[in-house]
Design an enzyme around this catalytic site. Structure first.
Site, PDB file in Angstrom:
ATOM      1  N   ALA A   9       0.794  -1.218   0.000  1.00 44.77           N
ATOM      2  CA  ALA A   9       0.000   0.000   0.000  1.00 44.77           C
ATOM      3  C   ALA A   9       0.831   1.275   0.000  1.00 44.77           C
ATOM      4  O   ALA A   9       1.843   1.363   0.679  1.00 44.77           O
ATOM      5  CB  ALA A   9      -0.929  -0.008   1.204  1.00 44.77           C
ATOM      6  N   CYS A  10       0.341   2.264  -0.748  1.00 44.04           N
ATOM      7  CA  CYS A  10       0.719   3.670  -0.635  1.00 44.04           C
ATOM      8  C   CYS A  10       1.942   4.078  -1.461  1.00 44.04           C
ATOM      9  O   CYS A  10       2.837   3.287  -1.718  1.00 44.04           O
ATOM     10  CB  CYS A  10       0.959   4.077   0.814  1.00 44.04           C
ATOM     11  N   THR A  11       1.925   5.359  -1.867  1.00 45.39           N
ATOM     12  CA  THR A  11       3.068   6.014  -2.501  1.00 45.39           C
ATOM     13  C   THR A  11       3.166   7.407  -1.897  1.00 45.39           C
ATOM     14  O   THR A  11       2.159   8.116  -1.811  1.00 45.39           O
ATOM     15  CB  THR A  11       2.884   6.132  -4.027  1.00 45.39           C
ATOM     16  N   GLU A 102       3.345   4.881   5.275  1.00 46.55           N
ATOM     17  CA  GLU A 102       3.830   4.253   4.046  1.00 46.55           C
ATOM     18  C   GLU A 102       4.444   2.918   4.419  1.00 46.55           C
ATOM     19  O   GLU A 102       5.430   2.855   5.172  1.00 46.55           O
ATOM     20  CB  GLU A 102       4.896   5.135   3.393  1.00 46.55           C
ATOM     21  N   ARG A 249       7.893   2.882  -9.463  1.00 42.02           N
ATOM     22  CA  ARG A 249       7.138   4.084  -9.113  1.00 42.02           C
ATOM     23  C   ARG A 249       8.069   5.256  -8.821  1.00 42.02           C
ATOM     24  O   ARG A 249       7.816   6.385  -9.250  1.00 42.02           O
ATOM     25  CB  ARG A 249       6.219   3.792  -7.924  1.00 42.02           C
TER      26      ARG A 249
END
Length: 465
Positions: A9-11, A102, A249
């Site tokens: 999960a998450c950026t 994060e 990413r």
């Protein structure tokens, strides 16, 4: 009780005040659910009387007595509280911002040296335990560090704090240890579910903080692998999952913001922080955190490459984005107008980023009143409906989304300009924002539903009239 670690999960993007176009500090993060989950979210204001004085976590069961002087703060908690609060991101009454958390990676050597704690604290708890009590970004690091040392954690996380001058990023190290770095004013940071902090200096208290026994912990467990302390090398990972899930990413964001610096998507040495080629804006943050490798062979909606390359890497704008909070603290306006929580709900490629003032006592029901029942009457679910419809006919429907995003973000910028004036009623300003977004988002839903209905597989060109 045993907790399963799943780095899904998450950026995160962090931008120092010297790297933004208006001198503000920005901490931004998508909250992403695990595969197959879609957590409904809401944007609310937590008043001091709503804050627990004795906290008990749902996930781990940890119990903690809290101070009796909490401040008001904003949060984006889960609508379904079965698994706890999950406050995620917000700004308190003194304009201190926090984003938690994060998910990051940690290697087996480190976890063997300091095991995770089943009954510790985690993402569910951290915003609630820290944000109402801190008066600076540095103080946020210190309070969370004390909680980690006392109670431990059952997962690996990175947590961002900001005030109008500084941004700090804390990474947990094993069950009880941590290291934190101040983001240089002229730099930005990218964190894609992978440990980011590189070289750190325990003697440089202006820019680094860590557990009190960090040097001894490293020495006792033979964790140092190079001449300098390097958190990524000592505590991090370089696995195949990193190469397809995490590093691409960071690569794509840094190609957007610093195109002269060349890396490959699966490189292990993409830096934690970078200097941008131009001053970064709220629009840049939205573009980066809603991106899906546009213009490359890795774009799942693109025409380049093939089916293998288009689904090789995990995109930033993914179907299971829950929300995006971009916490902006501005030094050139009055204190009560200083903090903006720009936010978006659902899958980011199809959502707009809009600004809510945080120094208010309540948020409009359109943002705060999300139900567990699917309904176009609240901002979370209408965005989830739009995303599902557009994805099925991306080429035909994305132009409508792009026009909507341009129109509503332009309105958001103008809205801030009009309300950054002495004596403005900020709750009324947020109410106006909700009113406009309801009209515009319902109009977008009408458009994309019409397109999707015309392209249903049971369509037939001949009609009865």
């Amino acid at each position: 009780m045993s907790f399963q670690y799943e780095p899904t999960a998450c950026t995160t993007i962090l931008i120092g005040k010297g790297a933004t176009n208006d001198g503000s500090t920005i901490i931004a993060r998508t909250e992403d659910a695990p595969n197959g989950s879609f957590n409904a979210k809401k944007l609310i204001v937590m008043q001091p009387e709503m804050q627990p004085r004795h906290y008990k976590a749902v996930v781990s069961g940890v119990e903690i007595d809290l101070p009796d002087n909490p401040m008001r703060y904003t949060a984006t908690p889960d609508v379904d509280e079965t698994h706890g609060i999950w406050g995620e991101a917000g700004v308190n009454a003194e304009n201190i911002a926090m984003s938690a958390t994060e998910t990051i990676t940690t290697n087996a050597r480190t976890l063997g040296a300091d095991q995770l704690v089943d009954g510790g604290i985690g993402e569910e708890d951290m915003l609630t335990l820290v944000l109402p009590y801190i008066h600076s970004a540095r103080e946020g690091v210190q309070r969370l560090g004390e909680l980690l040392a006392t109670y431990g954690t059952y997962e690996m996380n990175g947590i961002a704090f900001s005030d109008v001058d500084e941004i700090w990023f804390l990474e947990t190290v094993g069950g009880h240890h941590w290291v934190a770095q101040r983001v240089p004013d002229d730099a930005y940071v990218t964190v894609p579910n992978q440990r980011g902090i590189e070289t750190f200096d325990l003697n440089d208290s202006k820019n680094f903080m860590a557990s009190a026994d960090m040097a001894q912990f490293i020495a006792d467990n033979h964790l140092q692998v190079s001449a300098e302390y390097n958190a990524r090398e000592m505590f991090g990972t370089h696995t195949e999952m990193d190469h397809v899930y995490n590093t691409p990413r960071a690569w794509y964001i840094q190609q957007m913001f610093t195109p002269a610096v060349k890396h490959e998507p699966m490189d292990d040495d993409i830096p934690f922080m970078q200097r941008p080629a131009h001053k970064l804006t709220i629009d840049d943050v939205h573009a980066a955190l809603s991106s899906h490798y546009q213009g490359t062979i890795y774009d799942p909606y693109g025409q380049m490459g093939d089916e293998t390359t288009r689904h090789l890497f995990r995109p930033i704008g993914i179907n299971r984005n829950c929300d995006l909070s971009v916490l902006q603290l501005r030094g050139d306006v009055a204190d009560d107008q200083r903090a903006l929580q720009w936010f978006a709900f659902s899958s980011m490629p199809f959502a707009s980023l809009i600004p809510a003032y945080t120094n208010v006592n309540k948020m409009p029901d359109y943002f705060a009143g999300t139900t567990l029942r699917v309904s176009s009457e609240n901002y979370y679910w209408i965005n989830r409906l739009i995303a599902g419809l557009v994805d099925a006919n991306y080429a035909e429907a994305i132009p409508m989304v792009e026009r909507y995003q341009l129109k509503t973000m332009a309105f958001g910028h103008r809205h801030v300009q009009l309300n950054d004036q002495p004596g403005q009623d900020l709750e009324a300003a947020n109410a106006k924002l909700a009113e406009v977004m309801k009209v515009e988002t319902e109009d977008l839903l009408n458009q994309v539903l019409y397109i999707r209905s015309n392209l249903m597989k049971n369509g037939y060109s001949r009609s009865d009239n």
